[in-house]
Motif scaffolding. Structure first.
Motif, mmCIF file in Angstrom:
data_model
loop_
_atom_site.group_PDB
_atom_site.id
_atom_site.type_symbol
_atom_site.label_atom_id
_atom_site.label_comp_id
_atom_site.label_asym_id
_atom_site.label_seq_id
_atom_site.Cartn_x
_atom_site.Cartn_y
_atom_site.Cartn_z
ATOM 1 N N ALA A 12 0.917 -1.144 0.109
ATOM 2 C CA ALA A 12 0.003 0.067 -0.044
ATOM 3 C C ALA A 12 0.891 1.225 0.033
ATOM 4 C CB ALA A 12 -0.844 -0.213 1.361
ATOM 5 N N THR A 13 0.570 2.100 -0.823
ATOM 6 C CA THR A 13 1.276 3.450 -0.990
ATOM 7 C C THR A 13 0.173 4.427 -0.741
ATOM 8 O OG1 THR A 13 2.951 2.597 -2.519
ATOM 9 C CG2 THR A 13 2.576 4.851 -2.414
ATOM 10 N N LEU A 14 0.459 5.463 0.086
ATOM 11 C CA LEU A 14 -0.429 6.577 0.229
ATOM 12 C C LEU A 14 -0.292 7.324 -0.579
ATOM 13 C CD1 LEU A 14 -2.580 8.094 2.154
ATOM 14 C CD2 LEU A 14 -0.484 9.273 3.409
ATOM 15 N N LEU A 15 -1.462 7.788 -1.416
ATOM 16 C CA LEU A 15 -1.442 8.688 -2.613
ATOM 17 C C LEU A 15 -1.908 9.961 -2.183
ATOM 18 C CD1 LEU A 15 -3.215 6.616 -5.287
ATOM 19 C CD2 LEU A 15 -0.798 6.980 -5.059
ATOM 20 N N GLU A 16 -2.764 10.275 -1.153
ATOM 21 C CA GLU A 16 -3.243 11.616 -0.674
ATOM 22 C C GLU A 16 -4.482 11.392 0.338
ATOM 23 O OE1 GLU A 16 -4.648 14.086 -3.957
ATOM 24 O OE2 GLU A 16 -6.050 12.265 -4.570
ATOM 25 N N VAL A 17 -4.140 12.463 1.375
ATOM 26 C CA VAL A 17 -5.068 12.617 2.248
ATOM 27 C C VAL A 17 -5.961 13.970 2.022
ATOM 28 C CG1 VAL A 17 -5.595 12.831 4.694
ATOM 29 C CG2 VAL A 17 -3.993 11.171 3.944
ATOM 30 N N LEU A 18 -6.989 13.770 1.741
ATOM 31 C CA LEU A 18 -7.816 15.198 1.377
ATOM 32 C C LEU A 18 -8.610 15.581 2.345
ATOM 33 C CD1 LEU A 18 -8.369 14.715 -2.328
ATOM 34 C CD2 LEU A 18 -6.799 15.962 -1.434
ATOM 35 N N ASP A 19 -9.668 16.517 2.190
ATOM 36 C CA ASP A 19 -10.414 17.124 3.250
ATOM 37 C C ASP A 19 -11.493 15.737 3.794
ATOM 38 O OD1 ASP A 19 -9.492 19.319 3.651
ATOM 39 O OD2 ASP A 19 -10.779 20.452 1.952
ATOM 40 N N PHE A 20 -11.824 15.245 2.757
ATOM 41 C CA PHE A 20 -12.859 13.926 2.984
ATOM 42 C C PHE A 20 -12.372 12.615 2.740
ATOM 43 C CE2 PHE A 20 -15.061 18.098 1.886
ATOM 44 C CZ PHE A 20 -15.759 18.285 3.129
ATOM 45 N N SER A 21 -11.215 12.408 2.469
ATOM 46 C CA SER A 21 -11.015 11.111 1.669
ATOM 47 C C SER A 21 -9.470 10.521 2.072
ATOM 48 C CB SER A 21 -11.401 10.917 0.559
ATOM 49 O OG SER A 21 -10.347 11.962 -0.414
ATOM 50 N N VAL A 22 -9.201 9.436 2.091
ATOM 51 C CA VAL A 22 -7.741 8.953 1.800
ATOM 52 C C VAL A 22 -7.604 7.890 0.842
ATOM 53 C CG1 VAL A 22 -6.036 7.469 3.153
ATOM 54 C CG2 VAL A 22 -7.654 8.779 4.583
ATOM 55 N N SER A 23 -6.752 8.295 -0.136
ATOM 56 C CA SER A 23 -6.438 7.387 -1.156
ATOM 57 C C SER A 23 -5.366 6.657 -1.146
ATOM 58 C CB SER A 23 -6.622 8.383 -2.434
ATOM 59 O OG SER A 23 -7.718 8.771 -2.695
ATOM 60 N N LEU A 24 -5.371 5.269 -1.496
ATOM 61 C CA LEU A 24 -4.245 4.549 -1.626
ATOM 62 C C LEU A 24 -3.958 3.789 -2.990
ATOM 63 C CD1 LEU A 24 -4.779 2.379 1.897
ATOM 64 C CD2 LEU A 24 -3.459 4.477 1.351
ATOM 65 N N MET A 25 -2.637 3.409 -3.408
ATOM 66 C CA MET A 25 -2.449 2.560 -4.434
ATOM 67 C C MET A 25 -2.306 1.174 -3.538
ATOM 68 S SD MET A 25 -2.144 2.089 -7.439
ATOM 69 C CE MET A 25 -2.188 3.492 -8.251
ATOM 70 N N ILE A 26 -3.047 0.296 -4.095
ATOM 71 C CA ILE A 26 -2.580 -1.058 -3.670
ATOM 72 C C ILE A 26 -2.073 -1.798 -4.558
ATOM 73 C CG2 ILE A 26 -3.888 -3.015 -2.406
ATOM 74 C CD1 ILE A 26 -4.086 -0.671 -0.677
ATOM 75 N N GLU A 27 -1.344 -2.806 -4.480
ATOM 76 C CA GLU A 27 -0.951 -3.696 -5.063
ATOM 77 C C GLU A 27 -0.921 -5.123 -4.676
ATOM 78 O OE1 GLU A 27 3.344 -5.180 -7.900
ATOM 79 O OE2 GLU A 27 3.205 -3.209 -6.944
ATOM 80 N N ASP A 28 -1.248 -6.233 -5.403
ATOM 81 C CA ASP A 28 -1.228 -7.442 -4.900
ATOM 82 C C ASP A 28 0.031 -8.011 -5.115
ATOM 83 O OD1 ASP A 28 -1.743 -10.277 -5.035
ATOM 84 O OD2 ASP A 28 -3.680 -10.224 -5.039
ATOM 85 N N LYS A 29 0.561 -8.649 -4.058
ATOM 86 C CA LYS A 29 1.843 -8.995 -4.285
ATOM 87 C C LYS A 29 2.254 -10.383 -4.897
ATOM 88 C CE LYS A 29 3.883 -6.853 -0.043
ATOM 89 N NZ LYS A 29 4.509 -6.855 1.267
ATOM 90 N N THR A 30 1.055 -11.189 -4.906
ATOM 91 C CA THR A 30 1.119 -12.286 -5.732
ATOM 92 C C THR A 30 0.854 -11.956 -7.388
ATOM 93 O OG1 THR A 30 0.118 -13.369 -3.821
ATOM 94 C CG2 THR A 30 0.138 -14.592 -6.108
ATOM 95 N N THR A 31 0.041 -11.311 -7.551
ATOM 96 C CA THR A 31 -0.449 -11.017 -9.178
ATOM 97 C C THR A 31 0.006 -9.799 -9.518
ATOM 98 O OG1 THR A 31 -2.393 -9.966 -8.451
ATOM 99 C CG2 THR A 31 -2.594 -12.361 -8.527
ATOM 100 N N SER A 32 0.678 -8.972 -8.717
ATOM 101 C CA SER A 32 0.995 -7.551 -9.261
ATOM 102 C C SER A 32 -0.028 -6.600 -9.761
ATOM 103 C CB SER A 32 2.158 -7.532 -10.386
ATOM 104 O OG SER A 32 3.248 -7.906 -9.711
ATOM 105 N N PHE A 33 -1.390 -7.068 -9.782
ATOM 106 C CA PHE A 33 -2.588 -6.371 -10.008
ATOM 107 C C PHE A 33 -2.732 -4.979 -9.077
ATOM 108 C CE2 PHE A 33 -7.047 -5.014 -9.705
ATOM 109 C CZ PHE A 33 -7.546 -4.962 -10.870
#
Length: 178
Positions: A32-53
């Motif tokens: 998980a990589t934190l992309l941004e924390v805004l006023d109403f949200s938290v966005s992450l980039m998630i990568e499945d370590k097995t499939t790289s999806f």
């Protein structure tokens, strides 16, 4: 670490008694990589370590007050505009889509229209809860219930995982379920 599962988490602090978001994942299975924390949200980039999806996961807590709803909806548009791949976006939107989603039928049509415009513009799929019509109650004698908690996916997510489902868990001592 939660129990015996390594857990990486990110958060948006509450503003007084409103809001507050905690989101994370099992760090053995996902990166998980934190992309941004805004006023109403938290966005992450998630990568499945097995499939790289990879996908963008967004957790929201929409303004419960009219004076913050337009800012919230604008933030939702900005979030969608920044990513072209699969997205899951869910949480407490504090918005309903129609009068059928509130037990007394009394809704602000302006907010419902703007919310539906956002959903339609980005061709989002609103996952059916299946086992529950409402997700919030005022817990008063004159009970009002509404569906304000939801999960949306993009068509890119749906193409990769067409069987995605959401289920409300049994009620715990809170006013929201999902």
């Amino acid at each position: 670490m939660t129990g015996h599962i390594p857990f990486e988490c990110f958060f948006l602090p509450a503003k007084g008694s409103d809001g507050g978001i905690l989101v994370g994942c099992n760090s053995e299975k996902f990166s998980a990589t934190l992309l941004e924390v805004l006023d109403f949200s938290v966005s992450l980039m998630i990568e499945d370590k097995t499939t790289s999806f990879c996908w963008k996961q967004v957790v929201v807590y929409g303004s419960p007050y009219d004076n913050g709803k337009e800012d919230f909806i604008n933030e939702l548009h900005d979030i969608m505009d920044k990513w072209q791949g699969p997205i899951i976006i869910g949480g407490d939107f504090n918005l309903v889509r129609s009068s059928a989603e509130k037990s007394n039928g009394n809704i602000n049509l302006r907010w419902a229209d703007l919310f539906n415009d956002w959903i339609n513009k980005w061709a989002l799929i609103d996952l059916d809860l299946g086992n529950r019509k409402f997700t919030w109650t005022n817990n008063q004698d004159n009970r009002i219930m509404a569906r304000i908690d939801r999960v949306f996916i993009t068509t890119e997510w749906d193409c990769s995982f067409p069987s995605t489902k959401v289920k409300c868990l049994d009620r715990i001592p809170t006013i929201h379920w999902w």
